[in-house]
Enzyme design. Structure first.
Site, PDB file in Angstrom:
ATOM      1  N   PRO A   1       0.794  -1.220   0.000  1.00 49.65           N
ATOM      2  CA  PRO A   1       0.000   0.000   0.000  1.00 49.65           C
ATOM      3  C   PRO A   1       0.829   1.274   0.000  1.00 49.65           C
ATOM      4  O   PRO A   1       1.820   1.392   0.718  1.00 49.65           O
ATOM      5  CB  PRO A   1      -0.818  -0.109   1.296  1.00 49.65           C
ATOM      6  CG  PRO A   1      -0.102  -1.100   2.138  1.00 49.65           C
ATOM      7  CD  PRO A   1       0.543  -2.054   1.178  1.00 49.65           C
ATOM      8  N   ASN A   2       0.375   2.180  -0.824  1.00 49.15           N
ATOM      9  CA  ASN A   2       0.908   3.543  -0.956  1.00 49.15           C
ATOM     10  C   ASN A   2       2.254   3.619  -1.671  1.00 49.15           C
ATOM     11  O   ASN A   2       2.739   4.718  -1.949  1.00 49.15           O
ATOM     12  CB  ASN A   2       0.997   4.249   0.413  1.00 49.15           C
ATOM     13  CG  ASN A   2      -0.369   4.384   1.051  1.00 49.15           C
ATOM     14  OD1 ASN A   2      -1.292   4.834   0.382  1.00 49.15           O
ATOM     15  ND2 ASN A   2      -0.519   3.967   2.292  1.00 49.15           N
TER      16      ASN A   2
ATOM     17  N   ASP B   1       1.339 -15.853   6.295  1.00 44.86           N
ATOM     18  CA  ASP B   1       0.768 -17.187   6.047  1.00 44.86           C
ATOM     19  C   ASP B   1       0.765 -17.528   4.560  1.00 44.86           C
ATOM     20  O   ASP B   1       0.981 -18.683   4.186  1.00 44.86           O
ATOM     21  CB  ASP B   1      -0.661 -17.266   6.580  1.00 44.86           C
ATOM     22  CG  ASP B   1      -0.725 -17.264   8.104  1.00 44.86           C
ATOM     23  OD1 ASP B   1       0.331 -17.437   8.747  1.00 44.86           O
ATOM     24  OD2 ASP B   1      -1.832 -17.075   8.656  1.00 44.86           O
TER      25      ASP B   1
ATOM     26  N   GLU C   1      12.401  -9.537   2.412  1.00 41.49           N
ATOM     27  CA  GLU C   1      11.614  -8.366   2.818  1.00 41.49           C
ATOM     28  C   GLU C   1      12.463  -7.112   2.626  1.00 41.49           C
ATOM     29  O   GLU C   1      13.622  -7.079   3.071  1.00 41.49           O
ATOM     30  CB  GLU C   1      11.215  -8.527   4.290  1.00 41.49           C
ATOM     31  CG  GLU C   1      10.452  -7.338   4.830  1.00 41.49           C
ATOM     32  CD  GLU C   1       9.978  -7.538   6.268  1.00 41.49           C
ATOM     33  OE1 GLU C   1      10.053  -8.674   6.802  1.00 41.49           O
ATOM     34  OE2 GLU C   1       9.533  -6.539   6.852  1.00 41.49           O
TER      35      GLU C   1
ATOM     36  N   HIS D   1       4.019  -4.618   9.207  1.00 42.34           N
ATOM     37  CA  HIS D   1       4.021  -4.543  10.674  1.00 42.34           C
ATOM     38  C   HIS D   1       2.835  -5.261  11.304  1.00 42.34           C
ATOM     39  O   HIS D   1       2.763  -5.380  12.527  1.00 42.34           O
ATOM     40  CB  HIS D   1       4.027  -3.076  11.105  1.00 42.34           C
ATOM     41  CG  HIS D   1       5.019  -2.247  10.343  1.00 42.34           C
ATOM     42  ND1 HIS D   1       6.379  -2.490  10.406  1.00 42.34           N
ATOM     43  CD2 HIS D   1       4.877  -1.209   9.478  1.00 42.34           C
ATOM     44  CE1 HIS D   1       7.010  -1.631   9.615  1.00 42.34           C
ATOM     45  NE2 HIS D   1       6.116  -0.848   9.033  1.00 42.34           N
TER      46      HIS D   1
ATOM     47  N   ASN E   1       8.040  -5.452  -0.512  1.00 45.42           N
ATOM     48  CA  ASN E   1       7.902  -4.337   0.414  1.00 45.42           C
ATOM     49  C   ASN E   1       6.398  -4.243   0.654  1.00 45.42           C
ATOM     50  O   ASN E   1       5.664  -3.695  -0.184  1.00 45.42           O
ATOM     51  CB  ASN E   1       8.449  -3.035  -0.172  1.00 45.42           C
ATOM     52  CG  ASN E   1       8.356  -1.898   0.840  1.00 45.42           C
ATOM     53  OD1 ASN E   1       7.678  -2.021   1.863  1.00 45.42           O
ATOM     54  ND2 ASN E   1       9.019  -0.799   0.545  1.00 45.42           N
TER      55      ASN E   1
ATOM     56  N   ARG F   1       5.796  12.293  -2.545  1.00 45.52           N
ATOM     57  CA  ARG F   1       5.716  12.946  -1.227  1.00 45.52           C
ATOM     58  C   ARG F   1       6.782  12.344  -0.328  1.00 45.52           C
ATOM     59  O   ARG F   1       7.311  11.277  -0.606  1.00 45.52           O
ATOM     60  CB  ARG F   1       4.330  12.697  -0.606  1.00 45.52           C
ATOM     61  CG  ARG F   1       3.210  13.405  -1.338  1.00 45.52           C
ATOM     62  CD  ARG F   1       1.885  13.182  -0.650  1.00 45.52           C
ATOM     63  NE  ARG F   1       1.989  13.412   0.787  1.00 45.52           N
ATOM     64  CZ  ARG F   1       1.261  12.767   1.701  1.00 45.52           C
ATOM     65  NH1 ARG F   1       0.400  11.858   1.346  1.00 45.52           N
ATOM     66  NH2 ARG F   1       1.405  13.047   2.978  1.00 45.52           N
TER      67      ARG F   1
ATOM     68  N   SER G   1      13.080   2.735   4.069  1.00 47.63           N
ATOM     69  CA  SER G   1      13.584   3.397   5.280  1.00 47.63           C
ATOM     70  C   SER G   1      14.080   2.337   6.269  1.00 47.63           C
ATOM     71  O   SER G   1      13.780   1.141   6.127  1.00 47.63           O
ATOM     72  CB  SER G   1      12.461   4.225   5.917  1.00 47.63           C
ATOM     73  OG  SER G   1      11.377   3.385   6.320  1.00 47.63           O
TER      74      SER G   1
ATOM     75  N   ARG H   1      12.563   4.066  13.346  1.00 41.22           N
ATOM     76  CA  ARG H   1      11.351   4.877  13.205  1.00 41.22           C
ATOM     77  C   ARG H   1      10.431   4.678  14.422  1.00 41.22           C
ATOM     78  O   ARG H   1      10.876   4.272  15.485  1.00 41.22           O
ATOM     79  CB  ARG H   1      10.673   4.545  11.867  1.00 41.22           C
ATOM     80  CG  ARG H   1      11.594   4.901  10.674  1.00 41.22           C
ATOM     81  CD  ARG H   1      10.903   4.774   9.349  1.00 41.22           C
ATOM     82  NE  ARG H   1       9.799   5.720   9.233  1.00 41.22           N
ATOM     83  CZ  ARG H   1       8.928   5.718   8.226  1.00 41.22           C
ATOM     84  NH1 ARG H   1       9.063   4.823   7.256  1.00 41.22           N
ATOM     85  NH2 ARG H   1       7.942   6.597   8.194  1.00 41.22           N
TER      86      ARG H   1
ATOM     87  N   TYR I   1      11.550   8.628   1.665  1.00 45.63           N
ATOM     88  CA  TYR I   1      11.437   7.597   0.633  1.00 45.63           C
ATOM     89  C   TYR I   1      12.155   7.925  -0.676  1.00 45.63           C
ATOM     90  O   TYR I   1      12.125   7.121  -1.611  1.00 45.63           O
ATOM     91  CB  TYR I   1       9.951   7.313   0.349  1.00 45.63           C
ATOM     92  CG  TYR I   1       9.209   6.829   1.578  1.00 45.63           C
ATOM     93  CD1 TYR I   1       9.571   5.639   2.203  1.00 45.63           C
ATOM     94  CD2 TYR I   1       8.162   7.568   2.128  1.00 45.63           C
ATOM     95  CE1 TYR I   1       8.918   5.190   3.334  1.00 45.63           C
ATOM     96  CE2 TYR I   1       7.491   7.127   3.260  1.00 45.63           C
ATOM     97  CZ  TYR I   1       7.876   5.945   3.866  1.00 45.63           C
ATOM     98  OH  TYR I   1       7.222   5.500   4.985  1.00 45.63           O
TER      99      TYR I   1
ATOM    100  N   ALA J   1       2.928  -0.749   5.103  1.00 49.36           N
ATOM    101  CA  ALA J   1       2.457  -0.799   6.484  1.00 49.36           C
ATOM    102  C   ALA J   1       1.970  -2.192   6.893  1.00 49.36           C
ATOM    103  O   ALA J   1       1.974  -2.528   8.092  1.00 49.36           O
ATOM    104  CB  ALA J   1       1.360   0.235   6.690  1.00 49.36           C
TER     105      ALA J   1
ATOM    106  N   HIS K   1      12.651  -2.795   2.875  1.00 45.54           N
ATOM    107  CA  HIS K   1      12.093  -1.497   3.278  1.00 45.54           C
ATOM    108  C   HIS K   1      13.033  -0.399   2.822  1.00 45.54           C
ATOM    109  O   HIS K   1      14.258  -0.526   2.963  1.00 45.54           O
ATOM    110  CB  HIS K   1      11.913  -1.423   4.801  1.00 45.54           C
ATOM    111  CG  HIS K   1      10.888  -2.389   5.273  1.00 45.54           C
ATOM    112  ND1 HIS K   1       9.544  -2.192   5.083  1.00 45.54           N
ATOM    113  CD2 HIS K   1      11.017  -3.594   5.875  1.00 45.54           C
ATOM    114  CE1 HIS K   1       8.886  -3.225   5.563  1.00 45.54           C
ATOM    115  NE2 HIS K   1       9.744  -4.091   6.041  1.00 45.54           N
TER     116      HIS K   1
ATOM    117  N   ARG L   1       6.568   0.686  13.938  1.00 44.50           N
ATOM    118  CA  ARG L   1       7.197   0.235  12.679  1.00 44.50           C
ATOM    119  C   ARG L   1       8.403  -0.665  12.944  1.00 44.50           C
ATOM    120  O   ARG L   1       9.051  -1.135  12.009  1.00 44.50           O
ATOM    121  CB  ARG L   1       7.648   1.431  11.837  1.00 44.50           C
ATOM    122  CG  ARG L   1       6.516   2.270  11.301  1.00 44.50           C
ATOM    123  CD  ARG L   1       7.050   3.330  10.347  1.00 44.50           C
ATOM    124  NE  ARG L   1       6.116   4.427  10.244  1.00 44.50           N
ATOM    125  CZ  ARG L   1       5.093   4.483   9.381  1.00 44.50           C
ATOM    126  NH1 ARG L   1       4.906   3.504   8.526  1.00 44.50           N
ATOM    127  NH2 ARG L   1       4.283   5.519   9.359  1.00 44.50           N
TER     128      ARG L   1
END
Ligand code: CA2
Length: 146
Positions: free
Chosen positions: A9-10, A86, A97, A79, A73, A17, A101, A106, A22, A76, A99, A110
């Site tokens: 997401p995002n 699963d 995995e 977390h 990635n 932004r 950042s 953080r 990021y 959110a 990320h 997170r």
């Protein structure tokens, strides 16, 4: 060898932004670059970005028998999502995995990942360059070079 590169997401908003966290590259820039790296490594890559947890679970389920490995990635959901954890267990596809950042530097919420215990490796804090590092590391692992 086929590697799936999944973003949650995002992450479709990358480069628009919060550049201080990021960076300035868009997701399209990142994917284009990963395509070049994949060519150098001699592997195929496919790209997926979904905002919904269930949509990501469906994409992961569809990897069974089609992908040799994955980068994710999960944004959110990293977390919170036992469902994504699963799904990877169910399909038995090795994943790294990623990320952008450093999640451990953080906010407290997170600093935990529900995915990490099932991952081959976790890369966090190298900016968007982390995707390239993760792809190189995953391919090395899968070809028994790491
Ligand atoms: O550091 C990462 O890669 C994260 O997975 C990014 C997620 C965040 O929820 C995780 O805690 C850490 C957020 C991605 C949101 O991306 C945006 C990019 C540009 C503008 C707004 C959001």
């Amino acid at each position: 060898m086929r590697i799936a590169i999944l973003n949650g997401p995002n992450l479709n908003l990358l480069g628009t932004r919060e550049p201080e966290i990021y960076g300035r590259e868009t997701l399209a820039d990142v994917e284009r670059h990963l395509g070049d790296v994949a060519g150098e490594l001699g592997v195929e890559v496919e790209f997926v970005q979904r905002n919904g947890e269930g949509e990501l679970v469906e994409c992961i389920q569809a990897l069974r028998g089609r992908a040799d490995g994955a980068l994710i990635n999960a944004g959110a959901y990293s977390h919170t999502s036992l469902a994504i954890h699963d799904a990877f267990r169910a399909v038995d596809v090795p994943f790294v995995e990623v990320h952008i950042s450093n999640i451990f530097a953080r906010e407290p919420e997170r600093r935990h990942s529900t995915l990490a215990s099932g991952a081959l490796a976790l890369l966090s804090g190298f900016g968007t360059y982390g995707y390239e590092l993760a792809l190189r590391g995953l391919v090395a692992k899968l070809t028994s070079r790491a």
